[in-house]
Design a protein around this motif. Structure first.
Motif, PDB file in Angstrom:
ATOM      1  N   THR A 114       0.930  -1.185  -0.159  1.00  0.00           N
ATOM      2  CA  THR A 114      -0.100  -0.044   0.102  1.00  0.00           C
ATOM      3  C   THR A 114       1.000   1.280  -0.009  1.00  0.00           C
ATOM      4  O   THR A 114       2.063   1.110   0.472  1.00  0.00           O
ATOM      5  N   TRP A 115       0.519   2.349  -0.338  1.00  0.00           N
ATOM      6  CA  TRP A 115       1.211   3.455  -0.603  1.00  0.00           C
ATOM      7  C   TRP A 115       0.736   4.604   0.412  1.00  0.00           C
ATOM      8  O   TRP A 115       0.844   5.677   0.159  1.00  0.00           O
ATOM      9  N   PHE A 116       0.632   4.089   1.830  1.00  0.00           N
ATOM     10  CA  PHE A 116       0.319   5.093   2.975  1.00  0.00           C
ATOM     11  C   PHE A 116       0.633   4.287   4.050  1.00  0.00           C
ATOM     12  O   PHE A 116       0.886   3.166   4.086  1.00  0.00           O
ATOM     13  N   GLU A 117       0.949   5.138   5.056  1.00  0.00           N
ATOM     14  CA  GLU A 117       1.053   4.603   6.597  1.00  0.00           C
ATOM     15  C   GLU A 117       0.514   5.294   7.547  1.00  0.00           C
ATOM     16  O   GLU A 117       0.388   6.704   7.316  1.00  0.00           O
ATOM     17  N   LEU A 118       0.025   4.688   8.288  1.00  0.00           N
ATOM     18  CA  LEU A 118      -0.539   5.540   9.616  1.00  0.00           C
ATOM     19  C   LEU A 118       0.517   5.682  10.522  1.00  0.00           C
ATOM     20  O   LEU A 118       1.171   4.748  10.917  1.00  0.00           O
ATOM     21  N   ARG A 119       0.680   6.820  11.077  1.00  0.00           N
ATOM     22  CA  ARG A 119       1.675   7.265  11.989  1.00  0.00           C
ATOM     23  C   ARG A 119       1.045   7.909  13.171  1.00  0.00           C
ATOM     24  O   ARG A 119      -0.106   8.816  13.092  1.00  0.00           O
ATOM     25  N   TRP A 120       1.429   7.701  14.180  1.00  0.00           N
ATOM     26  CA  TRP A 120       1.143   8.644  15.448  1.00  0.00           C
ATOM     27  C   TRP A 120       1.507  10.093  15.069  1.00  0.00           C
ATOM     28  O   TRP A 120       2.469  10.269  14.785  1.00  0.00           O
ATOM     29  N   LYS A 121       0.599  11.035  15.637  1.00  0.00           N
ATOM     30  CA  LYS A 121       0.950  12.357  15.481  1.00  0.00           C
ATOM     31  C   LYS A 121       2.108  12.678  16.200  1.00  0.00           C
ATOM     32  O   LYS A 121       2.227  12.205  17.413  1.00  0.00           O
ATOM     33  N   PRO A 122       2.782  13.637  15.758  1.00  0.00           N
ATOM     34  CA  PRO A 122       3.905  14.361  16.560  1.00  0.00           C
ATOM     35  C   PRO A 122       3.301  14.698  17.709  1.00  0.00           C
ATOM     36  O   PRO A 122       1.916  15.329  17.805  1.00  0.00           O
ATOM     37  N   PHE A 123       3.857  14.823  18.978  1.00  0.00           N
ATOM     38  CA  PHE A 123       3.226  15.151  20.440  1.00  0.00           C
ATOM     39  C   PHE A 123       2.665  16.719  20.313  1.00  0.00           C
ATOM     40  O   PHE A 123       1.440  16.746  20.845  1.00  0.00           O
ATOM     41  N   ASP A 124       3.257  17.612  19.705  1.00  0.00           N
ATOM     42  CA  ASP A 124       2.883  19.073  19.721  1.00  0.00           C
ATOM     43  C   ASP A 124       1.633  18.958  18.903  1.00  0.00           C
ATOM     44  O   ASP A 124       0.941  20.045  19.018  1.00  0.00           O
ATOM     45  N   ALA A 125       1.219  18.042  17.861  1.00  0.00           N
ATOM     46  CA  ALA A 125       0.007  18.147  17.084  1.00  0.00           C
ATOM     47  C   ALA A 125      -1.254  17.493  17.660  1.00  0.00           C
ATOM     48  O   ALA A 125      -2.180  17.644  17.251  1.00  0.00           O
ATOM     49  N   LEU A 126      -1.078  16.739  18.878  1.00  0.00           N
ATOM     50  CA  LEU A 126      -2.045  16.038  19.459  1.00  0.00           C
ATOM     51  C   LEU A 126      -3.093  17.309  20.369  1.00  0.00           C
ATOM     52  O   LEU A 126      -2.438  18.456  20.787  1.00  0.00           O
ATOM     53  N   PRO A 127      -4.160  17.046  20.463  1.00  0.00           N
ATOM     54  CA  PRO A 127      -5.308  17.893  20.892  1.00  0.00           C
ATOM     55  C   PRO A 127      -4.875  17.925  22.418  1.00  0.00           C
ATOM     56  O   PRO A 127      -4.545  16.878  23.109  1.00  0.00           O
ATOM     57  N   THR A 128      -5.050  18.963  23.189  1.00  0.00           N
ATOM     58  CA  THR A 128      -4.751  19.364  24.554  1.00  0.00           C
ATOM     59  C   THR A 128      -6.063  18.760  25.435  1.00  0.00           C
ATOM     60  O   THR A 128      -7.109  18.987  24.576  1.00  0.00           O
ATOM     61  N   SER A 129      -5.722  18.180  26.593  1.00  0.00           N
ATOM     62  CA  SER A 129      -6.956  17.724  27.214  1.00  0.00           C
ATOM     63  C   SER A 129      -6.632  17.913  28.556  1.00  0.00           C
ATOM     64  O   SER A 129      -5.663  17.625  29.366  1.00  0.00           O
ATOM     65  N   LEU A 130      -7.712  18.290  29.595  1.00  0.00           N
ATOM     66  CA  LEU A 130      -7.560  18.460  30.969  1.00  0.00           C
ATOM     67  C   LEU A 130      -7.428  17.184  31.529  1.00  0.00           C
ATOM     68  O   LEU A 130      -7.666  15.943  30.827  1.00  0.00           O
ATOM     69  N   GLY A 131      -6.540  16.982  32.578  1.00  0.00           N
ATOM     70  CA  GLY A 131      -6.371  15.747  33.262  1.00  0.00           C
ATOM     71  C   GLY A 131      -5.627  14.580  32.461  1.00  0.00           C
ATOM     72  O   GLY A 131      -5.150  13.418  32.842  1.00  0.00           O
ATOM     73  N   VAL A 132      -4.696  15.381  31.635  1.00  0.00           N
ATOM     74  CA  VAL A 132      -3.600  14.569  30.903  1.00  0.00           C
ATOM     75  C   VAL A 132      -2.604  14.106  32.162  1.00  0.00           C
ATOM     76  O   VAL A 132      -2.188  14.814  32.922  1.00  0.00           O
ATOM     77  N   ARG A 133      -2.179  12.853  32.082  1.00  0.00           N
ATOM     78  CA  ARG A 133      -1.037  12.347  33.016  1.00  0.00           C
ATOM     79  C   ARG A 133       0.341  12.549  32.065  1.00  0.00           C
ATOM     80  O   ARG A 133       0.414  12.168  31.364  1.00  0.00           O
ATOM     81  N   ARG A 134       0.941  13.374  33.155  1.00  0.00           N
ATOM     82  CA  ARG A 134       2.275  13.695  32.392  1.00  0.00           C
ATOM     83  C   ARG A 134       3.071  12.422  32.204  1.00  0.00           C
ATOM     84  O   ARG A 134       3.903  12.504  31.223  1.00  0.00           O
ATOM     85  N   ALA A 135       3.242  11.383  32.889  1.00  0.00           N
ATOM     86  CA  ALA A 135       4.056  10.186  32.567  1.00  0.00           C
ATOM     87  C   ALA A 135       3.376   9.796  31.205  1.00  0.00           C
ATOM     88  O   ALA A 135       4.494   9.287  30.423  1.00  0.00           O
ATOM     89  N   GLN A 136       2.058   9.576  31.077  1.00  0.00           N
ATOM     90  CA  GLN A 136       1.828   8.983  29.895  1.00  0.00           C
ATOM     91  C   GLN A 136       2.071   9.828  28.649  1.00  0.00           C
ATOM     92  O   GLN A 136       2.443   9.425  27.546  1.00  0.00           O
ATOM     93  N   ALA A 137       1.595  11.218  28.704  1.00  0.00           N
ATOM     94  CA  ALA A 137       1.985  12.036  27.728  1.00  0.00           C
ATOM     95  C   ALA A 137       3.772  12.002  27.306  1.00  0.00           C
ATOM     96  O   ALA A 137       3.914  12.089  26.225  1.00  0.00           O
TER      97      ALA A 137
END
Length: 190
Positions: A114-137
């Protein structure tokens, strides 16, 4: 006289079987999605595989023992807390807000290609959310951001499968080692 260990109850075996069946089906779909030209199949397989990795990660953490240490030592197990960050973000965002689709060939190549790849977004491109756990992020930023989903998720599935074997989980009466491994990449392929 010491009594023999009766082993797991039938209810426990049934519960273990369904989670391992779910993981096995998700691993197969994730592997098959790589050669499907429909990117939607990749999103569905990613969601399903992520679900079962999170279910089993929760279950194994509750058991205690060396699971967390093993996860930290395994090249793909280390990214599971970062997957938990994505799992938590999915409560507030769509999966397409968390993944990028890159065009072109991606290595390692599988056929049919196939000629595409799914990639995790760069960290700075993720939506921000309240209650984010720093260790996980921070785990996400270190182990997943920008990397191919198929490699990290397939590697996590392989790690979870190995832990299931270690814990004696059974899949419909078969050892957990009978689970399809999915795509099990070498650490150098990420």
């Amino acid at each position: 006289m010491k009594q023999a260990d009766p082993g797991p109850s039938p209810a426990t075996l049934t519960a273990n079987a369904y989670v391992l069946e779910g993981l096995a089906i998700a691993a197969t779909r994730l592997s098959e999605s790589r050669t499907n030209p429909d990117v939607c199949a990749g999103f569905i397989a990613t969601s399903e595989a992520l679900l079962w990795v999170m279910v089993l990660d929760d279950r194994f953490q509750r058991k205690g023992g060396p699971y967390k240490r093993n996860r930290s030592a395994h090249p793909y197990g280390r990214g599971i807390p970062g997957m938990r960050h994505i799992w938590n973000l999915l409560k507030h965002a769509d999966l397409d807000d968390l993944l990028d689709i890159t065009q072109g060939a991606a290595f390692p190549i599988q056929f049919p290609a196939t000629w595409f790849e799914l990639r995790w977004k760069p960290f700075d491109a993720l939506p921000t959310s309240l209650g984010v756990r720093r260790a996980q992020a921070s785990n996400y930023a270190e182990h997943l951001a920008g990397k191919p989903v198929r490699l990290s998720l397939s590697g996590a599935i392989d790690f979870i499968r190995r832990e299931a074997v270690r814990l004696g989980y059974q899949r419909r009466g078969l050892p957990a080692s009978q689970l399809p491994p999915g795509i099990v990449p070498r650490a150098s392929q990420t």
